[in-house]
Design a protein around this motif. Structure first.
Motif, PDB file in Angstrom:
ATOM      1  N   GLN A 373      28.411  31.573  24.065  1.00  0.00           N
ATOM      2  CA  GLN A 373      28.940  30.298  23.591  1.00  0.00           C
ATOM      3  C   GLN A 373      30.060  29.861  24.526  1.00  0.00           C
ATOM      4  O   GLN A 373      30.917  30.657  24.907  1.00  0.00           O
ATOM      5  CB  GLN A 373      29.461  30.425  22.155  1.00  0.00           C
ATOM      6  CG  GLN A 373      28.353  30.684  21.142  1.00  0.00           C
ATOM      7  CD  GLN A 373      28.886  30.801  19.731  1.00  0.00           C
ATOM      8  OE1 GLN A 373      29.752  31.610  19.457  1.00  0.00           O
ATOM      9  NE2 GLN A 373      28.371  29.978  18.831  1.00  0.00           N
ATOM     10  N   ARG A 374      30.053  28.588  24.901  1.00  0.00           N
ATOM     11  CA  ARG A 374      30.999  28.059  25.880  1.00  0.00           C
ATOM     12  C   ARG A 374      31.800  26.917  25.280  1.00  0.00           C
ATOM     13  O   ARG A 374      31.316  26.200  24.396  1.00  0.00           O
ATOM     14  CB  ARG A 374      30.260  27.572  27.131  1.00  0.00           C
ATOM     15  CG  ARG A 374      29.431  28.662  27.816  1.00  0.00           C
ATOM     16  CD  ARG A 374      28.620  28.114  28.974  1.00  0.00           C
ATOM     17  NE  ARG A 374      27.774  29.138  29.556  1.00  0.00           N
ATOM     18  CZ  ARG A 374      28.152  29.932  30.555  1.00  0.00           C
ATOM     19  NH1 ARG A 374      29.372  29.784  31.073  1.00  0.00           N
ATOM     20  NH2 ARG A 374      27.342  30.856  31.048  1.00  0.00           N
ATOM     21  N   ASP A 375      33.015  26.741  25.813  1.00  0.00           N
ATOM     22  CA  ASP A 375      33.829  25.614  25.375  1.00  0.00           C
ATOM     23  C   ASP A 375      33.507  24.394  26.232  1.00  0.00           C
ATOM     24  O   ASP A 375      32.570  24.413  27.049  1.00  0.00           O
ATOM     25  CB  ASP A 375      35.317  25.963  25.427  1.00  0.00           C
ATOM     26  CG  ASP A 375      35.780  26.310  26.841  1.00  0.00           C
ATOM     27  OD1 ASP A 375      35.078  25.972  27.813  1.00  0.00           O
ATOM     28  OD2 ASP A 375      36.857  26.932  26.972  1.00  0.00           O
ATOM     29  N   ALA A 376      34.268  23.330  26.067  1.00  0.00           N
ATOM     30  CA  ALA A 376      33.983  22.070  26.755  1.00  0.00           C
ATOM     31  C   ALA A 376      34.092  22.199  28.265  1.00  0.00           C
ATOM     32  O   ALA A 376      33.478  21.421  29.015  1.00  0.00           O
ATOM     33  CB  ALA A 376      34.928  20.974  26.248  1.00  0.00           C
ATOM     34  N   THR A 377      34.867  23.175  28.747  1.00  0.00           N
ATOM     35  CA  THR A 377      35.019  23.360  30.191  1.00  0.00           C
ATOM     36  C   THR A 377      33.971  24.293  30.775  1.00  0.00           C
ATOM     37  O   THR A 377      33.973  24.544  31.977  1.00  0.00           O
ATOM     38  CB  THR A 377      36.417  23.928  30.498  1.00  0.00           C
ATOM     39  OG1 THR A 377      36.516  25.255  29.945  1.00  0.00           O
ATOM     40  CG2 THR A 377      37.509  23.040  29.902  1.00  0.00           C
ATOM     41  N   GLY A 378      33.081  24.817  29.922  1.00  0.00           N
ATOM     42  CA  GLY A 378      32.065  25.739  30.392  1.00  0.00           C
ATOM     43  C   GLY A 378      32.475  27.190  30.370  1.00  0.00           C
ATOM     44  O   GLY A 378      31.695  28.070  30.741  1.00  0.00           O
ATOM     45  N   ARG A 379      33.681  27.478  29.924  1.00  0.00           N
ATOM     46  CA  ARG A 379      34.174  28.854  29.873  1.00  0.00           C
ATOM     47  C   ARG A 379      33.557  29.577  28.683  1.00  0.00           C
ATOM     48  O   ARG A 379      33.535  29.064  27.569  1.00  0.00           O
ATOM     49  CB  ARG A 379      35.699  28.867  29.764  1.00  0.00           C
ATOM     50  CG  ARG A 379      36.319  30.265  29.681  1.00  0.00           C
ATOM     51  CD  ARG A 379      37.846  30.180  29.658  1.00  0.00           C
ATOM     52  NE  ARG A 379      38.300  29.397  28.524  1.00  0.00           N
ATOM     53  CZ  ARG A 379      38.557  29.923  27.323  1.00  0.00           C
ATOM     54  NH1 ARG A 379      38.371  31.219  27.109  1.00  0.00           N
ATOM     55  NH2 ARG A 379      38.977  29.153  26.336  1.00  0.00           N
ATOM     56  N   ILE A 380      33.047  30.774  28.928  1.00  0.00           N
ATOM     57  CA  ILE A 380      32.463  31.576  27.852  1.00  0.00           C
ATOM     58  C   ILE A 380      33.577  32.143  26.983  1.00  0.00           C
ATOM     59  O   ILE A 380      34.517  32.764  27.491  1.00  0.00           O
ATOM     60  CB  ILE A 380      31.601  32.723  28.418  1.00  0.00           C
ATOM     61  CG1 ILE A 380      30.400  32.155  29.192  1.00  0.00           C
ATOM     62  CG2 ILE A 380      31.121  33.647  27.300  1.00  0.00           C
ATOM     63  CD1 ILE A 380      29.588  33.217  29.894  1.00  0.00           C
ATOM     64  N   TYR A 381      33.483  31.918  25.682  1.00  0.00           N
ATOM     65  CA  TYR A 381      34.479  32.479  24.770  1.00  0.00           C
ATOM     66  C   TYR A 381      33.869  33.436  23.750  1.00  0.00           C
ATOM     67  O   TYR A 381      34.607  34.085  23.004  1.00  0.00           O
ATOM     68  CB  TYR A 381      35.236  31.360  24.049  1.00  0.00           C
ATOM     69  CG  TYR A 381      34.404  30.517  23.104  1.00  0.00           C
ATOM     70  CD1 TYR A 381      34.226  30.887  21.767  1.00  0.00           C
ATOM     71  CD2 TYR A 381      33.794  29.352  23.544  1.00  0.00           C
ATOM     72  CE1 TYR A 381      33.474  30.121  20.897  1.00  0.00           C
ATOM     73  CE2 TYR A 381      33.037  28.573  22.682  1.00  0.00           C
ATOM     74  CZ  TYR A 381      32.877  28.956  21.358  1.00  0.00           C
ATOM     75  OH  TYR A 381      32.117  28.190  20.502  1.00  0.00           O
TER      76      TYR A 381
END
Length: 708
Positions: A373-381
């Motif tokens: 799952q990724r945030d709006a910046t594409g970073r996987i959290y």
């Protein structure tokens, strides 16, 4: 009243019944192919739906003839017959366990019991309490483990619980018999040992090295090996001449590079040479003179290496010299099959410890089971893993379930997807490498798709052996130490227990554990991690108190206790000064672990250092959700602390620095996200009263008061 199940001809009325009639079968099996009641050997594998378990065989011919029919009746009732009221259909592994205990008990009835009592009972109905008490004494003499004895007694009790389905049965419930159970045993508590920290720490360091640093070499070698093995090897004499030029070129390359020829038991490896040029062994042997001439120049290796560059490093050196194809291998170059098994062990340990999954759940991991799952910046959290869960589920096929895992487990899953051939679905499928299987190998059981539990246990302990041999050879000190002078044997069950230990030691650990372990309640997790009666919680609290005592003594030694801020700063200084006075012995501060434990038990100052605040706990003024420890003493719950309102708060320089860093991090996160809703925006502004700006202002004032 006896149940009549046989006719005058001596045939049983169930003789033509299929023993798996009420069981779902694996794809490819038909009921007509399975065993009937009249058979003495029942193959239960077709109904064994878990991919990692042994093929189950029940050999009823091993049960003494006088008791064989009643044993068949009991097992048939459990498998597909009419269940007694209140009984549920047991799992296949439970049926197999009950068979083992029936065989143990009925063999005893037929031999030892007769010799001990002077009579041979003709039926189960003749047995009295003294007979079962005698059996209990037999179990104590022959089975060392109380858990195994409990399982053995459970098998005997089935002859009472299933009495409505049996032509002969016990006439009383053994559970009510004096001396039958071992009352000193704790019930409802997981008794599996956790892996000791001195073993677990270095093991996980090496596991991560294999996953992150060494896996690329092992995967590249496996891919190369598969390519070489799949190459055509013509055997007809007509093709013999076709190997001349490729073989001469190969030998010339070895001579030019000064590289020894691949060897096997001191001689050139003809099979390896044939695979390298795509020819047959017969054709290569016809050029033996040329091969021996080249060998006289460059020599012959002690092994046959796989031609790949070694990229993995420990420090600035390659971790191994090369990877060999030989089954036995050679120490400077471990064989590929061994390394694949070590990589499987490393990936298993990483996933097990990161997820809390059971062995059956890990073994049902399939390709593409991982999602991110990724945030709006594409970073996987967040990473999620999907597999099948079996325990506590009503569907014998398992139900789909999801676990949250960390990045190391995600990387381990990625490694397994590369290691397994493209057509292999299960990530822990049995590998095709020679020598890659342990006892009870699944390759012998066509209905199994994943490595057996016993095979994984062998891999885990082979991993420990390899680590220690490697450290000895390379004079390293990060080996796996012994525990009480003995090598610790690691099993698949211990990883879940070990993770429970680590979770339970953290603030809010019971809640986190209940979620991570898919338990329905906090109480269930605490029962798994260990109840207060088990000593698990007391051990956790003792370790926490020891660590806290060491931290407080370090604060005192650096005079930090006299330079605190916050409403409880003065109280903290007084308590810690008194603690310091009691911690000194003949002018020296206590450093002995056992004396420090005693001091913390007797003179605990109730000061709890935290990352963001230091709690100087006083029950009457505490605003957090206090909880009782093992000795019924109230302790603070730092996770529910209200630092801006509670009078028990003191702040060190580190506390203030950590708060500032956290505020800066959160402010940065907010700046990169879309505009917040109006209510939240109001709370995060100075006009909001208690927002981050207000907090920062208050902290700045406190920092100035302590010279920050």
């Amino acid at each position: 009243m006896a149940t009549t199940l046989t006719n005058p001809a001596g045939q049983h009325r169930f003789d033509d019944r299929f023993v798996l009639a009420q069981r779902p079968l694996l794809t490819g099996y038909r009921l007509e192919q399975t065993n009937r009641f009249r058979d003495d050997v029942w193959q239960l594998g077709p109904a064994n739906l878990q991919a990692h378990t042994r093929s189950i065989v029940v050999n009823l011919a091993l049960i003494p003839a006088p008791w064989r029919v009643v044993a068949k009746e009991l097992l048939f009732a459990m498998l597909s017959g009419d269940l007694p009221p209140g009984e549920e259909r047991p799992t296949m592994s439970t049926v197999r366990t009950r068979y083992t205990e029936l065989k143990r008990f009925m063999t005893w009835l037929n031999t030892t019991a007769a010799a001990r009592t002077g009579r041979r009972p003709a039926s189960l109905r003749e047995l009295v309490g003294a007979d079962l008490q005698s059996y209990q004494k037999h179990l104590i003499l022959t089975l060392k483990s109380p858990d195994y004895r409990d399982i053995a007694r459970g098998g005997v009790r089935m002859l009472w619980r299933y009495r409505s389905a049996l032509s002969d049965h016990l006439t009383f419930d053994p559970a009510h018999l004096d001396g039958w159970s071992e009352n000193n045993r704790r019930r409802g508590e997981n008794s599996t040992n956790r892996i000791p920290e001195q073993v677990h720490g270095p093991f996980m360091v090496w596991a991560m090295r294999f996953v992150d640093d060494f896996s690329a070499d092992i995967i590249a070698a496996a891919d190369k090996w598969r390519i070489l093995r799949s190459q055509a090897r013509p055997k007809t004499p007509a093709r013999n001449g076709a190997v001349r030029d490729p073989l001469r070129q190969l030998l010339a390359d070895h001579i030019a590079q000064g590289q020894p020829l691949p060897g096997y038991r001191g001689k050139p490896n003809m099979l390896a040479l044939a695979r390298l040029i795509g020819g047959s062994q017969r054709a290569v042997r016809s050029r033996l003179d040329e091969i021996e001439a080249a060998a006289a120049i460059v020599g012959v290796d002690n092994y046959t290496r796989i031609d790949i560059p070694i990229t993995g490093r420990i420090g600035d050196q390659p971790w191994i010299e090369a990877i060999a194809t030989d089954v036995t291998g050679y120490k400077p170059a471990p064989n590929l099959a061994k390394l694949v098994n070590l990589l499987l062990a490393a990936a298993y340990a990483t996933i097990a410890f990161q997820s809390g999954m059971r062995d059956c759940e890990i073994k049902h991991l399939r390709r593409n089971c991982l999602s991110a799952q990724r945030d709006a910046t594409g970073r996987i959290y967040r990473y999620k893993v999907t597999s099948l869960a079996f325990k506590g589920e009503t569907d014998p096929n398992g139900v789909q379930a999801t676990w949250i895992v960390g990045a190391p487990a995600a990387r381990a899953i990625g490694v397994l997807e590369q290691l397994q051939p493209a057509g292999t679905d299960y990530l822990f499928a049995a590998t095709e490498f020679i020598g890659g299987f342990g006892p009870g190998s699944p390759i012998k059981n066509p209905e199994n798709h994943a490595l057996l539990t016993i095979t994984t246990n062998d891999h885990l302990n082979s991993f420990v052996t390899w680590i220690n041999e490697y450290c000895t050879t390379h004079q390293r000190n990060d080996f796996i130490p012994t525990v009480n002078g003995t090598s610790w044997r690691i099993t698949t069950r211990q990883w879940r227990r070990t993770l429970a230990w680590f979770i339970a030691r953290r603030p809010g650990g019971s809640i986190a554990g209940a979620i991570a372990f898919r338990h329905l309640s906090i109480q269930m997790f605490e029962g798994y991690a260990g109840t207060s009666d088990s000593g698990f919680r007391a051990e956790v609290e003792s370790e926490q108190a020891l660590a806290r005592g060491e931290h407080l003594l370090a604060m005192i030694d650096q005079h930090e206790h006299t330079n605190l801020a916050g409403p409880a700063a003065e109280e903290a200084a007084q308590r810690l000064q008194g603690f310091a006075d009691r911690a000194h012995f003949q002018g020296k501060v206590i450093t002995d672990e056992h004396r420090l434990r005693r001091l913390m038990t007797r003179d605990d100052p109730a000061v709890y250092p935290g990352k963001y605040i230091t709690c100087v706990h006083t029950h009457a003024t505490a605003l957090c959700q206090q909880r009782q420890d093992h000795g019924n003493k109230l302790r603070p719950d730092i996770a529910t602390c209200k630092p801006l309102a509670c009078r028990n708060v003191a702040l060190t320089r580190d506390n203030i620095a950590n708060l500032r860093l956290e505020i800066t991090r959160i402010a940065g996160e907010l700046d990169t996200r879309p505009l917040l809703p109006p209510l939240l925006r109001l709370r995060f502004t100075p006009n909001g009263g208690q927002g981050f700006k207000q907090l920062l202002l208050r902290l700045s004032g406190i920092a100035r008061s302590v010279g920050g």
